[in-house]
Write a protein that holds these residues in place. Structure first.
Motif, PDB file in Angstrom:
ATOM      1  N   ARG A  86      39.411  52.315  34.252  1.00  0.00           N
ATOM      2  CA  ARG A  86      40.530  51.391  34.511  1.00  0.00           C
ATOM      3  C   ARG A  86      40.176  50.400  35.611  1.00  0.00           C
ATOM      4  NH1 ARG A  86      43.270  47.871  34.350  1.00  0.00           N
ATOM      5  NH2 ARG A  86      45.547  47.700  34.214  1.00  0.00           N
ATOM      6  N   ARG A  87      39.469  50.860  36.629  1.00  0.00           N
ATOM      7  CA  ARG A  87      39.054  49.944  37.691  1.00  0.00           C
ATOM      8  C   ARG A  87      38.127  48.863  37.158  1.00  0.00           C
ATOM      9  NH1 ARG A  87      37.364  53.781  42.823  1.00  0.00           N
ATOM     10  NH2 ARG A  87      39.465  54.413  43.521  1.00  0.00           N
ATOM     11  N   LYS A  88      37.205  49.233  36.288  1.00  0.00           N
ATOM     12  CA  LYS A  88      36.264  48.249  35.733  1.00  0.00           C
ATOM     13  C   LYS A  88      36.994  47.218  34.883  1.00  0.00           C
ATOM     14  CE  LYS A  88      31.986  50.964  35.796  1.00  0.00           C
ATOM     15  NZ  LYS A  88      30.921  51.606  34.991  1.00  0.00           N
ATOM     16  N   LEU A  89      38.014  47.661  34.157  1.00  0.00           N
ATOM     17  CA  LEU A  89      38.817  46.714  33.378  1.00  0.00           C
ATOM     18  C   LEU A  89      39.551  45.757  34.313  1.00  0.00           C
ATOM     19  CD1 LEU A  89      40.037  45.685  30.729  1.00  0.00           C
ATOM     20  CD2 LEU A  89      41.763  47.504  30.903  1.00  0.00           C
ATOM     21  N   PHE A  90      40.075  46.284  35.424  1.00  0.00           N
ATOM     22  CA  PHE A  90      40.755  45.455  36.423  1.00  0.00           C
ATOM     23  C   PHE A  90      39.793  44.414  36.985  1.00  0.00           C
ATOM     24  CE2 PHE A  90      41.860  44.695  40.904  1.00  0.00           C
ATOM     25  CZ  PHE A  90      43.161  44.243  40.776  1.00  0.00           C
ATOM     26  N   ILE A  91      38.581  44.831  37.323  1.00  0.00           N
ATOM     27  CA  ILE A  91      37.583  43.894  37.853  1.00  0.00           C
ATOM     28  C   ILE A  91      37.239  42.828  36.822  1.00  0.00           C
ATOM     29  CG2 ILE A  91      35.204  43.669  38.656  1.00  0.00           C
ATOM     30  CD1 ILE A  91      37.127  44.913  40.689  1.00  0.00           C
ATOM     31  N   GLN A  92      37.142  43.224  35.568  1.00  0.00           N
ATOM     32  CA  GLN A  92      36.878  42.258  34.492  1.00  0.00           C
ATOM     33  C   GLN A  92      37.999  41.226  34.423  1.00  0.00           C
ATOM     34  OE1 GLN A  92      36.009  44.041  30.626  1.00  0.00           O
ATOM     35  NE2 GLN A  92      36.960  42.302  29.591  1.00  0.00           N
ATOM     36  N   GLU A  93      39.246  41.682  34.540  1.00  0.00           N
ATOM     37  CA  GLU A  93      40.398  40.778  34.503  1.00  0.00           C
ATOM     38  C   GLU A  93      40.403  39.849  35.723  1.00  0.00           C
ATOM     39  OE1 GLU A  93      43.441  43.807  32.127  1.00  0.00           O
ATOM     40  OE2 GLU A  93      43.334  43.829  34.315  1.00  0.00           O
ATOM     41  N   VAL A  94      40.041  40.390  36.884  1.00  0.00           N
ATOM     42  CA  VAL A  94      39.958  39.561  38.091  1.00  0.00           C
ATOM     43  C   VAL A  94      38.895  38.483  37.921  1.00  0.00           C
ATOM     44  CG1 VAL A  94      39.252  39.556  40.523  1.00  0.00           C
ATOM     45  CG2 VAL A  94      40.858  41.288  39.704  1.00  0.00           C
ATOM     46  N   ASN A  95      37.746  38.848  37.353  1.00  0.00           N
ATOM     47  CA  ASN A  95      36.650  37.882  37.184  1.00  0.00           C
ATOM     48  C   ASN A  95      37.038  36.718  36.280  1.00  0.00           C
ATOM     49  OD1 ASN A  95      34.361  38.591  38.773  1.00  0.00           O
ATOM     50  ND2 ASN A  95      34.039  40.385  37.481  1.00  0.00           N
ATOM     51  N   GLU A  96      37.934  36.973  35.344  1.00  0.00           N
ATOM     52  CA  GLU A  96      38.380  35.908  34.440  1.00  0.00           C
ATOM     53  C   GLU A  96      39.255  34.881  35.169  1.00  0.00           C
ATOM     54  OE1 GLU A  96      40.324  37.995  31.311  1.00  0.00           O
ATOM     55  OE2 GLU A  96      38.468  38.815  30.457  1.00  0.00           O
ATOM     56  N   ILE A  97      39.744  35.254  36.348  1.00  0.00           N
ATOM     57  CA  ILE A  97      40.654  34.386  37.105  1.00  0.00           C
ATOM     58  C   ILE A  97      39.998  33.814  38.352  1.00  0.00           C
ATOM     59  CG2 ILE A  97      42.843  34.317  38.381  1.00  0.00           C
ATOM     60  CD1 ILE A  97      43.756  36.678  36.591  1.00  0.00           C
ATOM     61  N   ILE A  98      39.231  34.643  39.057  1.00  0.00           N
ATOM     62  CA  ILE A  98      38.782  34.296  40.410  1.00  0.00           C
ATOM     63  C   ILE A  98      37.770  33.158  40.442  1.00  0.00           C
ATOM     64  CG2 ILE A  98      36.866  35.960  40.521  1.00  0.00           C
ATOM     65  CD1 ILE A  98      37.743  36.547  43.413  1.00  0.00           C
ATOM     66  N   SER A  99      36.980  33.017  39.406  1.00  0.00           N
ATOM     67  CA  SER A  99      35.902  32.016  39.426  1.00  0.00           C
ATOM     68  C   SER A  99      36.446  30.605  39.619  1.00  0.00           C
ATOM     69  CB  SER A  99      35.079  32.097  38.138  1.00  0.00           C
ATOM     70  OG  SER A  99      34.045  31.134  38.154  1.00  0.00           O
ATOM     71  N   SER A 100      37.444  30.233  38.820  1.00  0.00           N
ATOM     72  CA  SER A 100      37.975  28.865  38.911  1.00  0.00           C
ATOM     73  C   SER A 100      38.683  28.641  40.240  1.00  0.00           C
ATOM     74  CB  SER A 100      38.936  28.586  37.751  1.00  0.00           C
ATOM     75  OG  SER A 100      40.048  29.469  37.787  1.00  0.00           O
ATOM     76  N   ILE A 101      39.382  29.661  40.753  1.00  0.00           N
ATOM     77  CA  ILE A 101      40.055  29.545  42.051  1.00  0.00           C
ATOM     78  C   ILE A 101      39.031  29.322  43.147  1.00  0.00           C
ATOM     79  CG2 ILE A 101      41.362  30.843  43.796  1.00  0.00           C
ATOM     80  CD1 ILE A 101      42.870  32.202  41.504  1.00  0.00           C
ATOM     81  N   HIS A 102      37.967  30.109  43.128  1.00  0.00           N
ATOM     82  CA  HIS A 102      36.954  30.023  44.182  1.00  0.00           C
ATOM     83  C   HIS A 102      36.227  28.684  44.148  1.00  0.00           C
ATOM     84  CE1 HIS A 102      34.632  32.062  47.291  1.00  0.00           C
ATOM     85  NE2 HIS A 102      33.528  31.532  46.767  1.00  0.00           N
ATOM     86  N   LYS A 103      35.976  28.180  42.955  1.00  0.00           N
ATOM     87  CA  LYS A 103      35.318  26.875  42.847  1.00  0.00           C
ATOM     88  C   LYS A 103      36.175  25.778  43.469  1.00  0.00           C
ATOM     89  CE  LYS A 103      32.406  27.665  38.768  1.00  0.00           C
ATOM     90  NZ  LYS A 103      32.217  27.360  37.330  1.00  0.00           N
ATOM     91  N   LYS A 104      37.482  25.830  43.229  1.00  0.00           N
ATOM     92  CA  LYS A 104      38.375  24.818  43.804  1.00  0.00           C
ATOM     93  C   LYS A 104      38.437  24.929  45.324  1.00  0.00           C
ATOM     94  CE  LYS A 104      41.233  24.484  39.659  1.00  0.00           C
ATOM     95  NZ  LYS A 104      42.530  24.868  39.019  1.00  0.00           N
ATOM     96  N   LEU A 105      38.449  26.164  45.822  1.00  0.00           N
ATOM     97  CA  LEU A 105      38.510  26.370  47.270  1.00  0.00           C
ATOM     98  C   LEU A 105      37.237  25.889  47.968  1.00  0.00           C
ATOM     99  CD1 LEU A 105      40.197  29.886  47.613  1.00  0.00           C
ATOM    100  CD2 LEU A 105      41.043  27.733  48.553  1.00  0.00           C
ATOM    101  N   THR A 106      36.109  25.953  47.264  1.00  0.00           N
ATOM    102  CA  THR A 106      34.832  25.563  47.868  1.00  0.00           C
ATOM    103  C   THR A 106      34.375  24.173  47.425  1.00  0.00           C
ATOM    104  OG1 THR A 106      33.578  26.651  46.090  1.00  0.00           O
ATOM    105  CG2 THR A 106      34.068  27.957  48.059  1.00  0.00           C
TER     106      THR A 106
END
Length: 363
Positions: free
Chosen positions: A197-217
């Motif tokens: 379940r944790r790995k699925l959560f991390i997979q779901e986070v990765n689908e979101i975090i990349s675009s957010i982090h790119k905008k922040l940087t």
């Protein structure tokens, strides 16, 4: 999802407090050590049964009192819930939903989804693995009752195994070894489900975090979150067998989800170990914003955001991004002064001044 009201009696530095919240932004301002964070902590406690600070129940009770009471009224999908929590110095907390006592605290999880963001969270990347495990466990416990149950059972089994390890000595002892293997079977069962379940959560986070982090940087940096199991390439069963003699010597279970970690990579750079303080803080902000977005997707509603004096820790660019990202959700914000928002397009709906345990509505 909204928090409609909060009542506190003998909680921290409040003898009696009653608050009604706006559906959007609620600002609590005042000097430090006046009780602002205590309000956010009480809201978080009412929905999760735990203090975000990890404080024991007895230490939440106002000095000189024996009990404390928290009442929060929550609206979810058009239905109101009254959540009552009685904290007692010398006995377990009592919890009621709509005035009906519940037997297990886990029955409360999922009624209200809360995201707490404090300056300490900006250190989650460079802190130890326990803080990162706590982050993932608290979020998944709010979103997934099966995970919450598995986590509780897993922790119970680890404690039982550790107690048995303390009774064992190196060398053959068939009766105790048979018992150890029985506990390990359960540990493997629950542990594998937790990791999956944790790995699925991390997979779901990765689908979101990349675009957010790119905008922040400013499109300069990408980020990837990687789950790091303590058993490496071995199965949990193989790792337990391999480490069994060592565990008997150290009297503790050395592998399993309670020892796992989360890695944050920017290209080939491990941000936890080699990232600058700015990189670590930006990664933490990206993670918390991803958490908000993920909760929205899972519950098909917005969580309630508790923002504890975070703006003062961020530069203007990150302040603007954060405030622009939370315009559509109910937010309770603490700060030292409302001037923090003067240069932002953020709409302030309700303002409270907090001074020495007294809260004044200035609207």
């Amino acid at each position: 999802m909204k928090i409609r009201s909060l009542k506190l009696k003998n909680y921290r530095n409040y003898s009696l407090l009653k608050l009604d919240f706006d559906d959007a932004a609620n600002i609590f301002y005042g000097d430090n050590a006046q009780g602002k964070t205590n309000i956010l902590e009480a809201v978080y406690l009412s929905g999760t049964t735990k203090s975000h600070r990890g404080t024991k129940d007895r230490d939440l009770i106002r000095f000189g009192e024996e009990e404390s009471h928290i009442e929060a009224v929550v609206e979810k999908n058009g239905i109101e819930y009254q959540l009552d929590m009685h904290l007692k110095k010398n006995s377990p907390k009592g919890i009621a939903i709509n005035k009906m006592p519940i037997r297990r605290a886990s029955e409360l999880f999922g009624i209200v989804n809360l995201v707490f963001f404090s300056p300490e969270d900006l250190n989650i990347i460079k802190s130890g693995p326990s803080e990162r495990r706590r982050f993932i466990d608290m979020e998944l416990s709010q979103l997934d009752r099966v995970y919450l149950s598995d986590l509780g059972n897993y922790n119970r089994v680890v404690n039982q195994r550790n107690r048995l390890l303390k009774d064992m000595k190196p060398g053959p002892d068939k009766s105790l070894m048979d018992t150890l293997e029985i506990w390990e079977l359960q540990l493997i069962q629950y542990g594998n489900r937790i990791v999956e379940r944790r790995k699925l959560f991390i997979q779901e986070v990765n689908e979101i975090i990349s675009s957010i982090h790119k905008k922040l940087t400013g499109e300069k940096e990408d980020i990837q979150v990687i789950y790091e199991p303590s058993n490496g390439n071995l199965t949990l069963e193989q790792a337990l067998v391999k480490n069994r003699e060592r565990d008997i010597r150290i009297k503790s279970t050395s592998v399993g989800p309670h020892r796992d970690d989360i890695c944050f990579m920017a290209g080939d750079l491990d941000i936890r170990r080699f990232g600058s303080q700015g990189q670590q803080r930006t990664a933490a902000l990206s993670l918390k914003l991803s958490e908000i977005e993920l909760v929205k997707q899972v519950i098909n509603d917005t969580p309630v955001l508790l923002l504890d004096d975070v703006l003062s820790e961020l530069d203007k660019h990150r302040q603007n991004y954060l405030l622009d990202s939370i315009n559509d959700i109910q937010t309770l914000i603490t700060c030292t002064g409302v001037e923090d928002f003067v240069n932002h397009r953020f709409s302030i709906n309700k303002v409270f001044h907090v001074h020495e345990g007294q809260v004044t509505n200035e609207n």
